[in-house]
Design an enzyme around this catalytic site. Sequence first.
Site, PDB file in Angstrom:
ATOM      1  N   ILE A  78       0.845  -1.209   0.000  1.00 31.04           N
ATOM      2  CA  ILE A  78       0.000   0.000   0.000  1.00 31.04           C
ATOM      3  C   ILE A  78       0.875   1.252   0.000  1.00 31.04           C
ATOM      4  N   THR A 120      -6.558  -1.449  10.271  1.00 25.95           N
ATOM      5  CA  THR A 120      -7.299  -2.492   9.570  1.00 25.95           C
ATOM      6  C   THR A 120      -8.672  -2.725  10.194  1.00 25.95           C
ATOM      7  N   ASP A 121      -9.600  -3.258   9.395  1.00 29.47           N
ATOM      8  CA  ASP A 121     -10.909  -3.627   9.937  1.00 29.47           C
ATOM      9  C   ASP A 121     -10.820  -4.878  10.815  1.00 29.47           C
ATOM     10  N   GLU A 122      -9.662  -5.587  10.748  1.00 30.02           N
ATOM     11  CA  GLU A 122      -9.551  -6.845  11.512  1.00 30.02           C
ATOM     12  C   GLU A 122      -9.567  -6.616  13.023  1.00 30.02           C
ATOM     13  N   TYR A 162      -1.770 -10.810  14.610  1.00 29.76           N
ATOM     14  CA  TYR A 162      -1.685  -9.616  13.754  1.00 29.76           C
ATOM     15  C   TYR A 162      -2.717  -8.579  14.178  1.00 29.76           C
ATOM     16  N   SER A 184      -2.114  -7.016  17.512  1.00 30.52           N
ATOM     17  CA  SER A 184      -1.010  -6.030  17.532  1.00 30.52           C
ATOM     18  C   SER A 184      -1.463  -4.718  16.888  1.00 30.52           C
ATOM     19  N   LYS A 185      -2.281  -4.785  15.834  1.00 34.19           N
ATOM     20  CA  LYS A 185      -2.784  -3.558  15.210  1.00 34.19           C
ATOM     21  C   LYS A 185      -3.758  -2.851  16.178  1.00 34.19           C
ATOM     22  N   ASN A 204      -9.946  -5.246   3.102  1.00 33.22           N
ATOM     23  CA  ASN A 204      -8.904  -5.911   2.291  1.00 33.22           C
ATOM     24  C   ASN A 204      -8.591  -5.160   1.001  1.00 33.22           C
ATOM     25  N   LEU A 208      -4.246 -13.464  -0.573  1.00 35.88           N
ATOM     26  CA  LEU A 208      -5.148 -14.295  -1.389  1.00 35.88           C
ATOM     27  C   LEU A 208      -5.121 -13.961  -2.892  1.00 35.88           C
ATOM     28  N   TYR A 248      -9.056 -21.910   2.117  1.00 37.87           N
ATOM     29  CA  TYR A 248      -9.149 -22.355   3.511  1.00 37.87           C
ATOM     30  C   TYR A 248     -10.594 -22.725   3.879  1.00 37.87           C
ATOM     31  N   ASN A 250     -14.827 -15.972  -0.262  1.00 40.27           N
ATOM     32  CA  ASN A 250     -13.526 -16.278  -0.885  1.00 40.27           C
ATOM     33  C   ASN A 250     -13.681 -17.148  -2.129  1.00 40.27           C
TER      34      ASN A 250
HETATM   35  P1  NAD Z   1       3.194  -4.914   3.420  1.00 32.92           P
HETATM   36  O1  NAD Z   1       3.526  -6.095   4.261  1.00 32.92           O
HETATM   37  O2  NAD Z   1       3.059  -5.087   1.957  1.00 32.92           O
HETATM   38  O3  NAD Z   1       4.293  -3.768   3.636  1.00 32.92           O
HETATM   39  C1  NAD Z   1       4.799  -3.445   4.911  1.00 32.92           C
HETATM   40  C2  NAD Z   1       6.035  -2.575   4.723  1.00 32.92           C
HETATM   41  O4  NAD Z   1       6.513  -2.214   6.034  1.00 32.92           O
HETATM   42  C3  NAD Z   1       7.191  -3.299   4.004  1.00 32.92           C
HETATM   43  O5  NAD Z   1       7.781  -2.441   3.064  1.00 32.92           O
HETATM   44  C4  NAD Z   1       8.165  -3.608   5.134  1.00 32.92           C
HETATM   45  O6  NAD Z   1       9.512  -3.671   4.704  1.00 32.92           O
HETATM   46  C5  NAD Z   1       7.919  -2.428   6.076  1.00 32.92           C
HETATM   47  N1  NAD Z   1       8.300  -2.745   7.465  1.00 32.92           N
HETATM   48  C6  NAD Z   1       7.986  -3.858   8.167  1.00 32.92           C
HETATM   49  N2  NAD Z   1       8.543  -3.813   9.383  1.00 32.92           N
HETATM   50  C7  NAD Z   1       9.207  -2.613   9.460  1.00 32.92           C
HETATM   51  C8  NAD Z   1       9.972  -1.975  10.489  1.00 32.92           C
HETATM   52  N3  NAD Z   1      10.179  -2.556  11.673  1.00 32.92           N
HETATM   53  N4  NAD Z   1      10.497  -0.742  10.235  1.00 32.92           N
HETATM   54  C9  NAD Z   1      10.301  -0.140   9.015  1.00 32.92           C
HETATM   55  N5  NAD Z   1       9.603  -0.718   8.012  1.00 32.92           N
HETATM   56  C10 NAD Z   1       9.055  -1.934   8.239  1.00 32.92           C
HETATM   57  O7  NAD Z   1       1.874  -4.299   4.058  1.00 32.92           O
HETATM   58  P2  NAD Z   1       0.658  -3.552   3.357  1.00 32.92           P
HETATM   59  O8  NAD Z   1      -0.314  -4.565   2.907  1.00 32.92           O
HETATM   60  O9  NAD Z   1       1.179  -2.545   2.417  1.00 32.92           O
HETATM   61  O10 NAD Z   1       0.023  -2.809   4.623  1.00 32.92           O
HETATM   62  C11 NAD Z   1       0.426  -1.491   4.978  1.00 32.92           C
HETATM   63  C12 NAD Z   1      -0.379  -1.059   6.191  1.00 32.92           C
HETATM   64  O11 NAD Z   1      -1.764  -1.089   5.888  1.00 32.92           O
HETATM   65  C13 NAD Z   1      -0.197  -1.954   7.414  1.00 32.92           C
HETATM   66  O12 NAD Z   1      -0.155  -1.130   8.554  1.00 32.92           O
HETATM   67  C14 NAD Z   1      -1.438  -2.828   7.416  1.00 32.92           C
HETATM   68  O13 NAD Z   1      -1.766  -3.220   8.730  1.00 32.92           O
HETATM   69  C15 NAD Z   1      -2.464  -1.869   6.845  1.00 32.92           C
HETATM   70  N6  NAD Z   1      -3.602  -2.486   6.131  1.00 32.92           N
HETATM   71  C16 NAD Z   1      -3.382  -3.380   5.120  1.00 32.92           C
HETATM   72  C17 NAD Z   1      -4.465  -3.888   4.414  1.00 32.92           C
HETATM   73  C18 NAD Z   1      -4.276  -4.859   3.271  1.00 32.92           C
HETATM   74  O14 NAD Z   1      -5.270  -5.385   2.765  1.00 32.92           O
HETATM   75  N7  NAD Z   1      -3.073  -5.117   2.811  1.00 32.92           N
HETATM   76  C19 NAD Z   1      -5.763  -3.499   4.753  1.00 32.92           C
HETATM   77  C20 NAD Z   1      -5.943  -2.592   5.807  1.00 32.92           C
HETATM   78  C21 NAD Z   1      -4.854  -2.077   6.470  1.00 32.92           C
HETATM   79  O1  DAU Z   2      -9.040  -6.865   6.324  1.00 34.44           O
HETATM   80  C1  DAU Z   2      -7.831  -6.185   6.163  1.00 34.44           C
HETATM   81  C2  DAU Z   2      -6.687  -7.165   6.216  1.00 34.44           C
HETATM   82  O2  DAU Z   2      -6.715  -7.889   4.985  1.00 34.44           O
HETATM   83  C3  DAU Z   2      -5.324  -6.508   6.403  1.00 34.44           C
HETATM   84  O3  DAU Z   2      -5.293  -5.882   7.663  1.00 34.44           O
HETATM   85  C4  DAU Z   2      -4.202  -7.541   6.315  1.00 34.44           C
HETATM   86  O4  DAU Z   2      -2.944  -6.891   6.383  1.00 34.44           O
HETATM   87  C5  DAU Z   2      -4.323  -8.256   4.982  1.00 34.44           C
HETATM   88  O5  DAU Z   2      -3.348  -9.281   4.919  1.00 34.44           O
HETATM   89  C6  DAU Z   2      -5.719  -8.863   4.830  1.00 34.44           C
HETATM   90  O6  DAU Z   2      -5.916  -9.925   5.779  1.00 34.44           O
HETATM   91  P1  DAU Z   2      -6.681 -11.277   5.371  1.00 34.44           P
HETATM   92  O7  DAU Z   2      -6.283 -12.340   6.311  1.00 34.44           O
HETATM   93  O8  DAU Z   2      -8.131 -11.024   5.189  1.00 34.44           O
HETATM   94  O9  DAU Z   2      -6.022 -11.490   3.907  1.00 34.44           O
HETATM   95  P2  DAU Z   2      -5.507 -12.793   3.152  1.00 34.44           P
HETATM   96  O10 DAU Z   2      -5.223 -12.367   1.753  1.00 34.44           O
HETATM   97  O11 DAU Z   2      -4.429 -13.490   3.899  1.00 34.44           O
HETATM   98  O12 DAU Z   2      -6.787 -13.730   3.148  1.00 34.44           O
HETATM   99  C7  DAU Z   2      -8.018 -13.308   2.586  1.00 34.44           C
HETATM  100  C8  DAU Z   2      -9.023 -14.424   2.817  1.00 34.44           C
HETATM  101  O13 DAU Z   2      -8.642 -15.555   2.008  1.00 34.44           O
HETATM  102  C9  DAU Z   2      -9.079 -14.947   4.246  1.00 34.44           C
HETATM  103  O14 DAU Z   2     -10.418 -15.318   4.535  1.00 34.44           O
HETATM  104  C10 DAU Z   2      -8.199 -16.190   4.216  1.00 34.44           C
HETATM  105  C11 DAU Z   2      -8.389 -16.716   2.810  1.00 34.44           C
HETATM  106  N1  DAU Z   2      -7.227 -17.406   2.210  1.00 34.44           N
HETATM  107  C12 DAU Z   2      -6.018 -16.778   2.226  1.00 34.44           C
HETATM  108  C13 DAU Z   2      -4.916 -17.350   1.639  1.00 34.44           C
HETATM  109  C14 DAU Z   2      -3.552 -16.670   1.680  1.00 34.44           C
HETATM  110  C15 DAU Z   2      -7.389 -18.619   1.581  1.00 34.44           C
HETATM  111  O15 DAU Z   2      -8.497 -19.191   1.560  1.00 34.44           O
HETATM  112  N2  DAU Z   2      -6.295 -19.217   1.000  1.00 34.44           N
HETATM  113  C16 DAU Z   2      -5.054 -18.626   1.012  1.00 34.44           C
HETATM  114  O16 DAU Z   2      -4.081 -19.239   0.489  1.00 34.44           O
END
Ligand code: NAD
Ligand code: DAU
Length: 351
Positions: free
Chosen positions: A13, A131-133, A156, A159-160, A185, A196, A213, A255
């Site tokens: 992101i 996150t919404d989690e 996870y 911690s958030k 997501n 996913l 899953y 899913n």
């Molecule tokens: P990501 O895992 O793709 O990226 C995380 C980044 O943080 C990486 O570049 C990593 O190198 C860096 N990082 C990790 N530990 C670090 C540290 N100790 N010091 C400095 N940098 C560090 O994550 P993302 O999916 O881009 O998520 C970004 C943010 O958005 C997170 O806070 C996550 O909780 C939140 N978020 C993600 C989603 C999603 O669907 N991906 C949804 C809602 C909220």
């Molecule tokens: O809701 C926001 C969150 O979305 C973010 O805070 C997290 O950083 C981000 O990773 C994501 O979490 P999820 O656990 O929802 O995402 P993931 O892509 O891991 O999984 C999405 C859904 O798919 C979940 O119900 C688990 C399922 N899944 C996931 C994987 C990796 C599968 O069924 N098979 C898989 O291999």
Amino acid sequence: MKNLLITGGCGFIGTNFIRYLFNQPDFTGRMINVDRLTYAGNPENLKDIEKMFPDRYVFVQADICDPEKLAGIFDAYDIDTVCHFAAESHVDRSIVSPDDFIKTNIIGTFNLLEIARNRKNRLRRFHHISTDEVYGSLGNDGYFTETTPYQPSSPYSASKASSDHLVRAYHTTYNLPVTLSNCSNNYGPYQFPEKLIPLMILNALEGKPLPVYGDGKNVRDWLYVDDHCSAIWEILRHGKEGETYNVGGDCELENITLVETICDAIDNATGKDAVKARRELITFVKDRPGHDRRYAIDATKIKKELGWMPKTPIEKGIQSTINWYLENDNWVTRVRSGAYREWIQRQYQTE
Ligand code: NAD
Ligand code: DAU
């Protein structure tokens, strides 16, 4: 906003947000991207930005768990705004090995808050991406609002949740000018292929099993990453201090439905292979422990107060995402390679 600190800007992101912001005419400041470069961070995502904006984009490799280095960065670049993305973000990894989640997501956020508090006179905004989690799991009905009680299920999300509470406490106790967003997501370009959507796209392209899953009926609310970026930009400019905004895509999908959609889109884009359609690769596997059943966001507040709306329909977003992974197979090969990671660490190591 003159000097904007982005944490975690080399992740999924963060990368999209930095690219988005350099396309916004009303962003004229300098951006300092601080990232530890874990397996999920790739500074090469932003090579073109570095070249195009040499005076306005700076990358510093640093760990948010290193307060001295962080404080030095705040002072050296006279930081006035923080947009905090850095986190360990993958639920499955947090189940196997929670340590780094506690360190980065809780202690790292605490470090940033302390440094910001000690420079409060210079700080205009501290925006925390969450996150919404944190809200836990919904049943068949209802939506998460900004006042839904926290009930995190995984290391996870716990911690958030903890980091969210710290950010709010720094507003209440020290009057730090914070805002928070809790988003559903995300999907789109540059997402590490453990989540996913990219995992299913790449496995489907490579003819590998598609692990779903449990019964595949868990529901997530999907948002194209650019729409998340536009929400953050609205909040940074117009959000009210101390407030939280829920962000979602109004796009709930089971899913299994999403995976089938991806299979069909890939069949259409690349042609079915001689033997089977991609749907036949779907394999139901053991469920994730503590797997939340349903997430759904009520985003009325950000829509009404800031006029934000999600713009990308899921069909369009999935198609662009598939196209991006098709066109960027080099990126995929690299981020999966241990040797490439070691090379990145050597290239970007800063004292
Ligand atoms: P990501 O895992 O793709 O990226 C995380 C980044 O943080 C990486 O570049 C990593 O190198 C860096 N990082 C990790 N530990 C670090 C540290 N100790 N010091 C400095 N940098 C560090 O994550 P993302 O999916 O881009 O998520 C970004 C943010 O958005 C997170 O806070 C996550 O909780 C939140 N978020 C993600 C989603 C999603 O669907 N991906 C949804 C809602 C909220
Ligand atoms: O809701 C926001 C969150 O979305 C973010 O805070 C997290 O950083 C981000 O990773 C994501 O979490 P999820 O656990 O929802 O995402 P993931 O892509 O891991 O999984 C999405 C859904 O798919 C979940 O119900 C688990 C399922 N899944 C996931 C994987 C990796 C599968 O069924 N098979 C898989 O291999």
